[in-house]
Scaffold this active site. Structure first.
Site, PDB file in Angstrom:
ATOM      1  CE  LYS A 163      -4.000  -2.218   0.595  1.00 26.47           C
ATOM      2  NZ  LYS A 163      -5.134  -2.126  -0.313  1.00 26.47           N
ATOM      3  CG  ASP A 188      -4.249  -0.826  -3.622  1.00 24.64           C
ATOM      4  OD1 ASP A 188      -4.717   0.184  -4.183  1.00 24.64           O
ATOM      5  OD2 ASP A 188      -4.957  -1.663  -3.024  1.00 24.64           O
ATOM      6  CD  GLU A 213      -5.269  -2.615  -6.435  1.00 24.95           C
ATOM      7  OE1 GLU A 213      -4.260  -3.336  -6.310  1.00 24.95           O
ATOM      8  OE2 GLU A 213      -6.344  -2.840  -5.864  1.00 24.95           O
ATOM      9  CG  ASP A 238      -9.705  -2.253  -5.926  1.00 32.10           C
ATOM     10  OD1 ASP A 238     -10.812  -2.790  -6.037  1.00 32.10           O
ATOM     11  OD2 ASP A 238      -9.026  -2.339  -4.878  1.00 32.10           O
ATOM     12  CE  LYS A 262     -10.215  -5.873  -4.211  1.00 34.01           C
ATOM     13  NZ  LYS A 262      -9.989  -4.770  -3.269  1.00 34.01           N
TER      14      LYS A 262
HETATM   15 MG    MG Z   1      -7.063  -2.104  -4.045  1.00 38.76          MG
END
Ligand code: MG
Length: 372
Positions: A163, A188, A213, A238, A262
């Site tokens: 992250k 991300d 991301e 995302d 997802k």
């Molecule tokens: Mg993500």
């Protein structure tokens, strides 16, 4: 297929290690696990992957509970269904609340695959017997992150995701690159940047990231297209993709070169498959994101990742990366950087219902009128 009963379990499980992003630290993970029983006695399981607070999307566990009990379950419990897609379509008139819808729809897919006597992967047209495993490393001090990455690589994970935010990006990533020059590294941002950070983001091009991301806000599909024009690094969306229409818009505008899918975020498995098919038509590789989920949602992502265009290792990790004990048997294991796609009927894992009961803070049981 007629539904006899739907059981909801609001569960809470402690993560093996707290998971930190720039917005939230998750220590205790709440979920809603859903069990549907049909007229033949088959059962299917699904999972609502909303978090306790609305940091990832606008949904929370409590909003999902409300939507399920007041609207979504009453909409589907009396019907006679011939396919999971029919259930997906029946929920379309209700706006958004994708994770609540997905949890219910997942249980229907598991049920239909079990009735057909095939694995969920086979039921949806999966082509892989194994899927590649990737892992997410929580934000921490550089020393801790480097050592965690080393451990994960030793365990066989083929893709590492970290992250980032404006206070923790170039230097941290450069340190990881210096230590592990050739790993597939993904950053991300969970929307931590704006286009005003363009020069800062362009700096990251030199790090040869697998992708970046969700750098910008969830509703910035237009600005992501602008950003992608200036970057050699592939942008992956995302949070921006919560429907097939979002995916169409992103493809049309060139907002990304990769997409994360997802099941919870896009409102169910039918939508996830449709987004996969759209990306396949446009040569956009896809991968499965993770949601710090229990083994039930993980099992769905393993089946989804067996579809042909899932060419990048997803956030598909072993159960023990997150949990002391998972809700499924056997637990998900990673061997040589891969997870076997189960061949048993439905999701291919047995749900440990006694354990689910023991971690439930609240339960509800809704019966079809025809049976009561
Ligand atoms: Mg993500």
């Amino acid at each position: 297929m007629n539904i006899q009963q739907i059981d909801l379990f609001l569960t809470s499980m402690k993560l093996v290690q707290p998971f930190r992003t720039h917005q939230e630290t998750v220590t205790d993970r709440e979920s809603i696990l859903i069990k549907i029983t049909d007229d033949l006695g088959y059962t299917g399981w699904g999972e609502v992957v909303a978090f306790s607070s609305p940091w990832y999307t606008e949904e929370t566990i409590e909003t999902a509970w409300h939507m399920l009990t007041e609207f979504f379950i009453p909409t589907i419990i009396q019907g006679e269904w011939t396919s999971p897609r029919e259930v997906n379509e029946a929920l379309i008139p209700w706006k958004r609340n994708q994770m609540a819808k997905a949890g219910l729809e997942m249980a229907v897919w598991d049920l239909f695959a079990k009735r057909a006597g095939v694995s969920l992967a086979a039921y949806i047209g999966g082509v892989r017997k194994r899927v590649k495993a990737g892992v997410v490393v929580s934000m921490d001090t550089p020393e801790v992150m480097l050592s965690t990455i080393g451990s994960r690589l030793a365990e066989g994970y083929e893709r590492i995701k970290v992250k980032i935010d404006p206070a923790n990006d170039y230097e941290m990533l450069q340190l990881i690159r210096d230590t592990y020059p050739d790993i597939a590294l993904l950053a991300d941002a969970n929307s931590a940047y704006t286009l005003e950070d363009l020069e800062k983001l362009k700096q990251l091009d030199s790090l040869k990231l697998l992708m970046m991301e969700q750098p910008l806000a969830a509703d910035d599909i237009v600005e992501h297209a602008e950003l992608q024009k200036h970057l050699s690094t592939s942008v992956c969306l995302d949070e921006s993709i919560v429907s097939l229409q979002d995916a169409r818009n992103a493809v049309k505008l060139g907002s990304c070169k990769v997409m994360s899918i997802k099941i919870g975020r896009v409102g169910g498995l039918a939508n996830a498959i449709d987004i996969h098919d759209l990306c396949a038509e446009h040569d956009i590789p896809v991968w499965c994101g993770g949601m710090l989920e229990t083994g039930i949602s993980r099992a769905f992502h393993i089946a989804l990742a067996s579809l042909p265009s899932f060419t990048i290792p997803g956030d598909i990790s072993a159960s023990n990366r997150y949990w002391e004990r998972d809700v499924i048997k056997p637990e998900v294991v990673v061997e040589n950087g891969e997870v076997m796609v189960p061949e048993g009927p439905g999701i291919g894992y047995e749900v440990d219902e006694e354990f689910v009961e023991s971690i439930s803070k609240r339960k509800a049981s809704i019966h079809s009128k025809a049976t009561t």
